[in-house]
Design a protein around this motif. Structure first.
Motif, mmCIF file in Angstrom:
data_model
loop_
_atom_site.group_PDB
_atom_site.id
_atom_site.type_symbol
_atom_site.label_atom_id
_atom_site.label_comp_id
_atom_site.label_asym_id
_atom_site.label_seq_id
_atom_site.Cartn_x
_atom_site.Cartn_y
_atom_site.Cartn_z
ATOM 1 N N GLN A 521 0.824 -1.220 0.000
ATOM 2 C CA GLN A 521 0.000 0.000 0.000
ATOM 3 C C GLN A 521 0.852 1.262 0.000
ATOM 4 N N PHE A 553 0.775 2.757 8.878
ATOM 5 C CA PHE A 553 -0.196 1.665 9.063
ATOM 6 C C PHE A 553 -1.459 2.193 9.733
ATOM 7 N N LEU A 554 -1.261 3.084 10.706
ATOM 8 C CA LEU A 554 -2.421 3.657 11.401
ATOM 9 C C LEU A 554 -3.156 4.671 10.524
ATOM 10 N N MET A 556 -3.214 5.014 7.340
ATOM 11 C CA MET A 556 -3.840 4.467 6.129
ATOM 12 C C MET A 556 -4.769 3.304 6.447
ATOM 13 N N ASN A 557 -4.944 3.078 7.753
ATOM 14 C CA ASN A 557 -5.896 2.048 8.191
ATOM 15 C C ASN A 557 -5.533 0.673 7.636
ATOM 16 N N ILE A 558 -4.269 0.287 7.806
ATOM 17 C CA ILE A 558 -3.808 -1.018 7.330
ATOM 18 C C ILE A 558 -3.594 -1.911 8.557
ATOM 19 N N PRO A 559 -4.440 -2.897 8.774
ATOM 20 C CA PRO A 559 -4.289 -3.753 9.963
ATOM 21 C C PRO A 559 -3.121 -4.724 9.796
ATOM 22 N N PRO A 560 -2.665 -5.333 10.901
ATOM 23 C CA PRO A 560 -1.575 -6.326 10.796
ATOM 24 C C PRO A 560 -1.963 -7.462 9.852
ATOM 25 N N VAL A 563 -4.593 -10.069 11.027
ATOM 26 C CA VAL A 563 -5.957 -9.512 11.080
ATOM 27 C C VAL A 563 -6.516 -9.403 9.663
ATOM 28 N N VAL B 100 -2.964 -0.581 19.105
ATOM 29 C CA VAL B 100 -4.226 -0.494 18.371
ATOM 30 C C VAL B 100 -4.820 -1.887 18.275
ATOM 31 N N TYR B 102 -7.634 -4.242 16.491
ATOM 32 C CA TYR B 102 -8.553 -4.333 15.354
ATOM 33 C C TYR B 102 -9.632 -5.365 15.648
ATOM 34 N N ILE B 104 -12.689 -7.691 13.961
ATOM 35 C CA ILE B 104 -13.230 -8.184 12.690
ATOM 36 C C ILE B 104 -14.741 -8.311 12.821
ATOM 37 N N VAL B 118 -9.244 5.290 1.009
ATOM 38 C CA VAL B 118 -8.471 5.307 2.249
ATOM 39 C C VAL B 118 -7.003 5.030 1.949
ATOM 40 N N SER B 119 -6.775 4.029 1.113
ATOM 41 C CA SER B 119 -5.384 3.656 0.860
ATOM 42 C C SER B 119 -4.738 4.519 -0.206
ATOM 43 N N VAL B 121 -5.322 4.363 -3.368
ATOM 44 C CA VAL B 121 -5.065 3.597 -4.587
ATOM 45 C C VAL B 121 -6.118 3.920 -5.634
#
Lengths: 572, 156
Positions: A521, A553-554, A556-560, A563, B100, B102, B104, B118-119, B121
């Motif tokens: 990303q 990561f935070l 751009m809201n990219i989780p591990p 997850v 943080v 997350y 699901i 958001v990304s 892209v």
């Protein structure tokens, strides 16, 4: 009876007639001159007296970030001047003006007490201040409004934006590159003037409206840019470095999310900069020898050509001779039997030179070009340079270049070229064209920039290279690793060329990496010039990458990875 | 046949007077009409001139208001600058999150478009294109409404 004519009266009559005829002839001559000979000149003079062509200045387009936050806009400021010979009470004028204009009271009194017709007191006075001065109606004090470019974020993204000078000309960055689009086109209003010098509304007039400047929406994210600039400034201080550059890009499209260089300048006060070299964008307008980061390109070329695989064995004796020059590893050691993945993880110069010589000069340089080196990326920033790549046939090319180029020596690239080339690895072998302008807004019309991609290597080679770069972060450059995420990356520690060789005391520490490795990303390039605490990219640039990646990561809201994979499994 | 000489004198005088009166009336009418046209023309011209000056005045006022608006926008932008917000946030005791978590949510509808936004892209064809601002806004609005609909359908 005969009449005797008096001769005198006749002569008087003739003389009078001659005078009158002469007078009439002069009049006729003058009329001919006015009406025929100099007709155009007098017509022009009359037109000037009664008609006026008023230039209608267009408004310069604004510049906003990808979320619409203003980065460059227009404000009106005042130029305050005085006619001291018309000022009756300089003490009163100085008392009122000194605090608003920021000038010492005594100095202002002496300036206003002179017997001169004009003195400039201040430029760039804010609109509210100017209006307050105007409201006082001080005799002998004049205010002239003038438009000024304003950058509300100050130094933020200065090298990307550039600046606009006092006459509205854009320089450097997008201000320079898109100056013609931003400034618009002048209009004109021809009309007859009334006694007060105003154009008569019902008089004969012609109006050609100005074309307002177009506005730009950048790909830059203001918040990412701010975070990157903070991290870069902290790194420069932490490592006591001279300067640095960080670029954050979307590897799938080439959209630049942040591009920061240190030191920077404030475009609001560009005229205070003493060294003009500070205006040049180090990310696209300055080049450097990239060092070991370039091994990514060499090995990717080897993979794409089918010459190697990640597991291809190589015996590292610690040195290799290419074109009469002996190339050694950075640690001056031989590592024995290794694989190509080990060559990248251990950053072995010998292994990279082995691959480039196996490819041959022609094929190696074909790949170098295919990755965009030696060519401008065509990013929309003024002053981009193509870098320097010597190829066979060039007078300066030497056979040993094939060996040194393999590990990033003997060639010069821009940071933007470097990150773009590695983006191809992250993006299934597709090389993007980097861009900073997402949209051009022309009144009601929006022109969107779409990414342009070209195949540099095969998707399979890109995938193999990605895994090799993941191994670099997992086994070598661990300071770049972020728990929970697979990151692909490569360090670089480049020596700095000086006349006659390389500076033994200075290096450029760099790191380029992308994440998440399976679905990239973002890609980040960190370049730190002349760090004093450690010369190595793995110890200086890799930790900076880590700090930036953690925040990306935070943001751009990219989780591990786990997850994300669980979420994908649930979705299925 | 009767000739004019056969009319009595007073009749002829009456006829001349009528003719004169008619002529005077016509001339008066023409003059009145001309005056009316002139008055209308002058009134309209004067009105036009006054309106023209008023328009110019309003345009100048508009330009001034636009300048003041630009000034206010600049002040807002400066007050909302990243450096200022960061300083303010730190002064108020805000900190970066240390950890943080997350969660699901099964069947949570995420539109591909919003995820891409958001990304950052853009998965689009490699060409330049142009589209109207209205259609972009309409598409954005439709997407927003669809997203709300999708959220409402999620089972807690």
């Amino acid at each position: 009876m005969s009449v005797v004519a008096d001769e005198k009266p006749r002569w008087r009559l003739i003389f009078l007639s001659a005078v009158l005829i002469g007078f009439v002839l002069v009049l006729i001559g003058q009329l001919v001159r006015w009406q025929i000979v100099e007709h155009d000149r007098f017509r022009e003079m009359a037109a000037k007296e009664h008609q006026q062509a008023r230039i209608l200045t267009p408004r310069r387009g604004s510049i906003v970030d990808r979320n619409g936050r203003p980065l460059a806009m227009n404000v009106v400021t005042y130029e305050v001047s005085a006619a001291p010979n018309l000022i009756t009470d300089p003490y009163l004028a100085a008392d009122r003006l000194w605090s608003l204009l920021g000038r010492p009271r005594d100095e202002l009194i002496s300036v206003l007490s002179q017997d001169v017709p004009y003195v400039l007191l201040a430029r760039g006075v804010p609109m509210a201040t100017g209006e307050a001065i105007m409201a006082w109606g001080l005799s002998g004090i004049n205010l002239e409004p003038s438009p000024r470019r304003f950058y509300p974020e100050g130094k933020l993204a200065a090298h990307v934006l550039g600046f606009v000078n006092a006459v509205g000309q854009g320089f450097y960055g997008v201000e320079g590159f898109y100056n013609d689009l931003l400034e618009g086109e002048e209009g004109v209003l021809h009309g007859e003037l009334d006694p007060w010098g105003e154009i008569i509304p019902i008089g004969e007039s012609r109006w050609s409206p100005p074309r307002e400047g177009r506005s730009l929406v950048l790909t830059i994210d203001r918040d990412v840019q701010f975070m990157v600039e903070q991290e870069l400034a902290a790194a420069i201080e932490r490592y006591q470095a001279q300067s640095g550059t960080v670029i954050v890009m979307d590897p799938n499209t080439g959209a630049i999310l942040a591009m920061a260089s240190y030191p920077a300048y404030d475009p609001n006060t560009f005229y205070e900069v003493e060294d003009e070299r500070l205006f040049t964008d180090p990310a696209s307008g300055d080049h450097y020898e990239p060092g070991s980061v370039f091994k990514v390109i060499t090995l990717a070329a080897g993979l794409d050509a089918g010459l190697i695989t990640p597991d291809t064995p190589f015996f590292d004796s610690g040195s290799i001779e290419v074109g009469g020059r002996v190339i050694q590893n950075w640690d001056r050691r031989g590592h024995g039997n290794v694989t190509m993945t080990d060559v990248l993880v251990l950053s072995l110069n010998t292994g990279a030179a082995h691959v480039s010589t196996s490819l041959g000069a022609e094929q190696f340089h074909t790949y170098v070009r295919r990755f965009g080196f030696g060519l401008r990326t065509d990013v929309e920033l003024a002053g981009e340079v193509p870098g320097t790549v010597r190829v066979p046939g060039d007078p300066e090319w030497h056979e040993s270049d094939l060996g040194t180029n393999a590990f990033g020596q003997g060639l010069a690239v821009t940071p933007l070229q470097m990150i773009t080339a590695v983006s191809a690895v992250a993006n299934h072998g597709l090389l993007p064209r980097p861009y900073v302008v997402a949209q051009i807004i022309d009144q009601e019309r929006v022109i969107s920039t779409r990414p342009y991609l070209q195949q540099a290597i095969s998707p399979e080679a890109a995938q193999q290279m990605t895994e090799m770069m993941v191994a670099v972060v997992e086994r070598g450059a661990r300071l770049a690793a972020v728990p929970g995420y697979r990151i692909a990356g490569k360090t670089g520690t480049a020596q700095m060329p000086i006349p006659g060789g390389y500076d033994p005391n200075s290096t450029i520490a760099s790191f380029v990496g992308f994440a998440p490795a399976d679905d990239p990303q973002f890609i980040v390039l960190v370049k730190i010039v002349k760090p004093q605490t450690s010369p190595w990219g793995s110890e200086v640039a890799a930790p900076v990458f880590k700090r930036i990646a953690e925040q990306l990561f935070l943001m751009m809201n990219i989780p591990p990875d786990n997850v994300r994979q669980q979420a994908m499994a649930v979705d299925r | 046949m009767v000739s004019s000489r056969d009319f009595p004198e007073h009749c002829q005088k009456t006829s001349e007077r009528r003719f004169e009166a008619r002529t005077v009336a016509i001339v008066a009418l023409v003059l009145a009409l001309l005056s009316l046209v002139g008055w209308l023309y002058l009134t309209q011209t004067s009105h036009l001139a006054v309106t023209g000056y008023r328009i110019m005045e309003l345009e100048q006022r508009k330009a001034l208001l636009e300048e003041e608006n630009a000034q206010l926008e600049a002040e807002i932008a400066e007050l909302e600058s990243a450096a200022r917000l960061m300083a303010r946030a730190q002064a108020l005791g805000f900190q970066r999150p240390e950890k943080v978590t997350y969660v699901i949510v099964p069947n949570y509808p995420v539109q591909e478009e919003s995820r891409d936004e958001v990304s950052g892209v853009q998965r689009t064809a490699p060409t330049d294109s142009a589209e109207g601002l209205t259609s972009i806004l309409a598409r954005w609005w439709a997407g927003l409404v669809a997203q709300f609909d999708a959220w409402l359908q999620v089972q807690p």
